[in-house]
Motif scaffolding. Structure first.
Motif, mmCIF file in Angstrom:
data_model
loop_
_atom_site.group_PDB
_atom_site.id
_atom_site.type_symbol
_atom_site.label_atom_id
_atom_site.label_comp_id
_atom_site.label_asym_id
_atom_site.label_seq_id
_atom_site.Cartn_x
_atom_site.Cartn_y
_atom_site.Cartn_z
ATOM 1 N N LEU A 216 -4.626 -19.401 43.165
ATOM 2 C CA LEU A 216 -3.978 -19.723 44.441
ATOM 3 C C LEU A 216 -4.390 -21.118 44.903
ATOM 4 C CD1 LEU A 216 -4.277 -16.265 46.244
ATOM 5 C CD2 LEU A 216 -2.173 -17.343 45.408
ATOM 6 N N ALA A 217 -5.697 -21.418 44.724
ATOM 7 C CA ALA A 217 -6.183 -22.749 45.109
ATOM 8 C C ALA A 217 -5.513 -23.836 44.266
ATOM 9 C CB ALA A 217 -7.697 -22.821 44.954
ATOM 10 N N ALA A 218 -5.157 -23.494 43.008
ATOM 11 C CA ALA A 218 -4.516 -24.468 42.122
ATOM 12 C C ALA A 218 -3.010 -24.551 42.359
ATOM 13 C CB ALA A 218 -4.792 -24.106 40.659
ATOM 14 N N GLY A 219 -2.512 -23.765 43.299
ATOM 15 C CA GLY A 219 -1.105 -23.916 43.679
ATOM 16 C C GLY A 219 -0.182 -22.801 43.216
ATOM 17 N N ALA A 220 -0.731 -21.694 42.689
ATOM 18 C CA ALA A 220 0.133 -20.568 42.312
ATOM 19 C C ALA A 220 0.836 -20.022 43.547
ATOM 20 C CB ALA A 220 -0.689 -19.467 41.653
ATOM 21 N N LEU A 221 2.084 -19.587 43.386
ATOM 22 C CA LEU A 221 2.845 -19.055 44.519
ATOM 23 C C LEU A 221 2.292 -17.709 44.961
ATOM 24 C CD1 LEU A 221 6.441 -19.822 43.194
ATOM 25 C CD2 LEU A 221 5.140 -21.152 44.861
ATOM 26 N N ALA A 222 1.788 -16.935 43.993
ATOM 27 C CA ALA A 222 1.195 -15.629 44.279
ATOM 28 C C ALA A 222 0.251 -15.297 43.138
ATOM 29 C CB ALA A 222 2.291 -14.567 44.392
ATOM 30 N N ALA A 223 -0.728 -14.437 43.412
ATOM 31 C CA ALA A 223 -1.657 -13.996 42.367
ATOM 32 C C ALA A 223 -1.775 -12.477 42.471
ATOM 33 C CB ALA A 223 -3.015 -14.667 42.525
ATOM 34 N N ILE A 224 -1.335 -11.792 41.432
ATOM 35 C CA ILE A 224 -1.174 -10.344 41.470
ATOM 36 C C ILE A 224 -2.179 -9.678 40.540
ATOM 37 C CG2 ILE A 224 0.444 -8.499 40.782
ATOM 38 C CD1 ILE A 224 2.663 -10.581 41.721
ATOM 39 N N ALA A 225 -2.776 -8.576 41.007
ATOM 40 C CA ALA A 225 -3.683 -7.796 40.167
ATOM 41 C C ALA A 225 -2.858 -6.806 39.352
ATOM 42 C CB ALA A 225 -4.691 -7.065 41.034
ATOM 43 N N PRO A 226 -3.122 -6.706 38.039
ATOM 44 C CA PRO A 226 -2.382 -5.711 37.264
ATOM 45 C C PRO A 226 -2.824 -4.319 37.698
ATOM 46 C CG PRO A 226 -4.064 -6.749 35.900
ATOM 47 C CD PRO A 226 -4.132 -7.396 37.244
ATOM 48 N N GLY A 227 -1.902 -3.491 38.100
ATOM 49 C CA GLY A 227 -2.226 -2.152 38.566
ATOM 50 C C GLY A 227 -0.932 -1.378 38.711
ATOM 51 N N GLU A 228 -1.006 -0.263 39.427
ATOM 52 C CA GLU A 228 0.161 0.622 39.514
ATOM 53 C C GLU A 228 1.402 -0.058 40.084
ATOM 54 O OE1 GLU A 228 -0.346 4.479 41.569
ATOM 55 O OE2 GLU A 228 -1.653 4.903 39.848
ATOM 56 N N SER A 229 1.176 -0.908 41.097
ATOM 57 C CA SER A 229 2.345 -1.516 41.755
ATOM 58 C C SER A 229 2.674 -2.897 41.182
ATOM 59 C CB SER A 229 2.080 -1.639 43.257
ATOM 60 O OG SER A 229 1.002 -2.527 43.480
ATOM 61 N N ALA A 230 2.054 -3.249 40.048
ATOM 62 C CA ALA A 230 2.184 -4.621 39.522
ATOM 63 C C ALA A 230 3.643 -5.013 39.285
ATOM 64 C CB ALA A 230 1.375 -4.776 38.243
ATOM 65 N N LEU A 231 4.430 -4.115 38.658
ATOM 66 C CA LEU A 231 5.816 -4.484 38.331
ATOM 67 C C LEU A 231 6.613 -4.812 39.595
ATOM 68 C CD1 LEU A 231 6.696 -1.954 35.481
ATOM 69 C CD2 LEU A 231 6.117 -4.391 35.274
ATOM 70 N N GLU A 232 6.432 -3.974 40.614
ATOM 71 C CA GLU A 232 7.146 -4.217 41.871
ATOM 72 C C GLU A 232 6.624 -5.492 42.540
ATOM 73 O OE1 GLU A 232 9.792 -4.268 44.461
ATOM 74 O OE2 GLU A 232 9.898 -2.923 42.730
ATOM 75 N N ASP A 233 5.292 -5.670 42.522
ATOM 76 C CA ASP A 233 4.696 -6.879 43.124
ATOM 77 C C ASP A 233 5.204 -8.147 42.434
ATOM 78 O OD1 ASP A 233 3.266 -5.126 44.671
ATOM 79 O OD2 ASP A 233 1.379 -5.347 43.557
ATOM 80 N N ILE A 234 5.296 -8.096 41.099
ATOM 81 C CA ILE A 234 5.751 -9.276 40.348
ATOM 82 C C ILE A 234 7.194 -9.611 40.726
ATOM 83 C CG2 ILE A 234 6.361 -10.137 38.044
ATOM 84 C CD1 ILE A 234 3.969 -8.446 36.963
ATOM 85 N N ARG A 235 8.051 -8.578 40.713
ATOM 86 C CA ARG A 235 9.472 -8.817 41.012
ATOM 87 C C ARG A 235 9.630 -9.387 42.424
ATOM 88 N NH1 ARG A 235 11.819 -4.222 38.736
ATOM 89 N NH2 ARG A 235 11.629 -5.362 36.784
ATOM 90 N N GLN A 236 8.837 -8.856 43.339
ATOM 91 C CA GLN A 236 8.922 -9.327 44.726
ATOM 92 C C GLN A 236 8.484 -10.798 44.828
ATOM 93 O OE1 GLN A 236 6.746 -6.804 47.523
ATOM 94 N NE2 GLN A 236 8.724 -6.578 48.562
ATOM 95 N N ALA A 237 7.371 -11.122 44.146
ATOM 96 C CA ALA A 237 6.868 -12.500 44.208
ATOM 97 C C ALA A 237 7.828 -13.473 43.536
ATOM 98 C CB ALA A 237 5.488 -12.575 43.551
ATOM 99 N N VAL A 238 8.492 -13.025 42.469
ATOM 100 C CA VAL A 238 9.447 -13.895 41.771
ATOM 101 C C VAL A 238 10.727 -14.031 42.592
ATOM 102 C CG1 VAL A 238 10.893 -14.042 39.686
ATOM 103 C CG2 VAL A 238 8.479 -13.484 39.472
ATOM 104 N N GLY A 239 11.002 -13.035 43.433
ATOM 105 C CA GLY A 239 12.178 -13.108 44.307
ATOM 106 C C GLY A 239 13.461 -12.714 43.606
ATOM 107 N N GLY A 240 13.354 -11.860 42.597
ATOM 108 C CA GLY A 240 14.549 -11.421 41.874
ATOM 109 C C GLY A 240 14.191 -11.056 40.455
ATOM 110 N N PRO A 241 15.202 -10.936 39.580
ATOM 111 C CA PRO A 241 14.919 -10.571 38.190
ATOM 112 C C PRO A 241 13.919 -11.517 37.525
ATOM 113 C CG PRO A 241 17.272 -10.493 38.633
ATOM 114 C CD PRO A 241 16.627 -11.102 39.840
ATOM 115 N N VAL A 242 13.015 -10.941 36.753
ATOM 116 C CA VAL A 242 11.995 -11.735 36.055
ATOM 117 C C VAL A 242 12.601 -12.236 34.749
ATOM 118 C CG1 VAL A 242 9.703 -11.674 35.006
ATOM 119 C CG2 VAL A 242 10.151 -10.385 37.106
#
Ligand code: ZN
Ligand code: ZN
Length: 348
Positions: A216-242
């Motif tokens: 995040l400090a290096a400028g990532a838009l989001a930083a997600i922990a791999p876990g149960e909700s990871a797929l949903e978190d990733i799609r949300q952070a990407v803002g659409g289809p991955v």
């Protein structure tokens, strides 16, 4: 001259004083300005890459002892052979370490980084953990212009590896963010290089909380922990289809996460060599129009393109840990123990 060499697998580099040979033919001698210390230097010292599950790729047939390591090298030209054209004493250059045999199928296509019989600087021939380094031909030198030769050295391996991998997604401009799995040294550079290539940004997936913070400090838009909700978190952070996942870890679980996250026409590029396997239903390929591609360092032409881009837009920002050449053994030990933030560069 003073250099740091390995004499056996399973050890570290040791100091040696060796005699410089005359510069002949098309050879060029550089006084080393900086030499980055790479994780693959640790693997070379160990003698193998661990692919997980007890499988290993051995360096035994590729490396003769003693060998001076160091494949991320910048330097100043101090002597040229009688056949050298286009490079002059005083030029400050980056050394393209990915030198092939010049005869195989890959070399014929300019993909010397994939050569079957390589002569890589700091791997198959002596490298830059030394006061001087010899390069067999001036076409493996890239003029740095006004770029800082110390900060530029890591471009040769860690920088180029992410540059070449990101280019495999095609144009990044105007597209949704890229997902990058793994926020170690390569991950942080990938964030900067993606921006250089016109990407809107990077969504990082990383297990370690401190590394997520660093991303995040290096400028990532989001930083997600791999876990149960990871797929949903990733799609949300990407803002659409991955559409693009860059896997810098390369384990069975990261590759599976990537494939699961990708939408139709998505592409996974794998760089990491952690090891493991994935069990993938074959119909996934046509049904998702899925592409999985590997990437290994980058070609000399890509390194030239990368340096040209850096001369235009500036170097990819990544933290540097500058140390004297004599710190080579300690730097390798620190890297192996995970005690390094950013990139160690040795300065003879
Ligand atoms: Zn490397
Ligand atoms: Zn070749």
């Amino acid at each position: 001259m003073r250099c740091y060499q390995i004499n056996e697998f399973g050890g570290s580099v040791e100091p040696a004083d060796i005699e410089l040979l005359p510069v002949t033919g098309s050879s060029v001698r550089l006084k080393v300005i900086a030499a980055g210390v790479c994780h693959s230097d640790v693997h070379i010292c160990e003698g193998h890459y661990d692919l997980g599950g007890g499988r290993k790729i051995s360096f035994a047939e590729r490396i003769k002892f003693p060998r001076t390591l160091g494949h991320e090298v910048s330097g100043e030209v101090v002597e040229v052979g009688p056949d050298v054209e286009g490079v002059a004493v005083g030029d400050v250059c980056l050394v393209c370490s990915w030198i092939g045999c010049g005869e195989c199928e890959q070399c014929a296509q300019g993909l010397e980084n994939l050569c079957v019989n390589p002569r890589f600087v700091g791997v198959n021939r002596d490298g830059g953990f030394a006061e001087f380094v010899d390069v067999p031909d001036p076409r493996y030198l890239i003029d740095l212009g006004q770029l800082d030769p110390i900060a530029a050295a890591p471009m040769v391996c860690s920088g180029l590896t992410t540059f070449s991998a990101l280019k495999k997604f095609g144009p990044l401009e105007g597209r949704r963010p890229i997902v990058v799995v793994g926020a170690g040294g390569l991950g942080l550079i990938a964030i900067a290089v993606a921006r250089m290539l016109g990407s809107v940004g990077v969504v990082v997936v990383e297990l370690d909380a401190a590394k997520r913070e660093a991303a995040l400090a290096a400028g990532a838009l989001a930083a997600i922990a791999p876990g149960e909700s990871a797929l949903e978190d990733i799609r949300q952070a990407v803002g659409g289809p991955v559409w693009a996942v860059l896997d810098l870890v390369g384990s069975g679980s990261t590759a599976k996460l990537a494939v699961d996250a990708l939408d139709k026409t998505g592409k996974l590029v794998v760089v990491g060599l952690f090891g493991g396997a994935i069990d993938l239903p074959v119909p996934t390929f046509p049904l998702k129009v899925l592409t999985i591609q590997g990437s290994y360092t980058g070609s000399p032409a890509e390194l030239r393109e990368f340096v040209a881009l850096a001369r235009e837009k500036g170097l990819p920002a990544a933290p540097l840990d500058k140390r004297p050449l004599s710190a080579a053994p300690a730097a390798l030990a620190d890297l192996k123990a995970g005690r390094v933030i950013g990139r160690v560069v040795l300065q003879p």
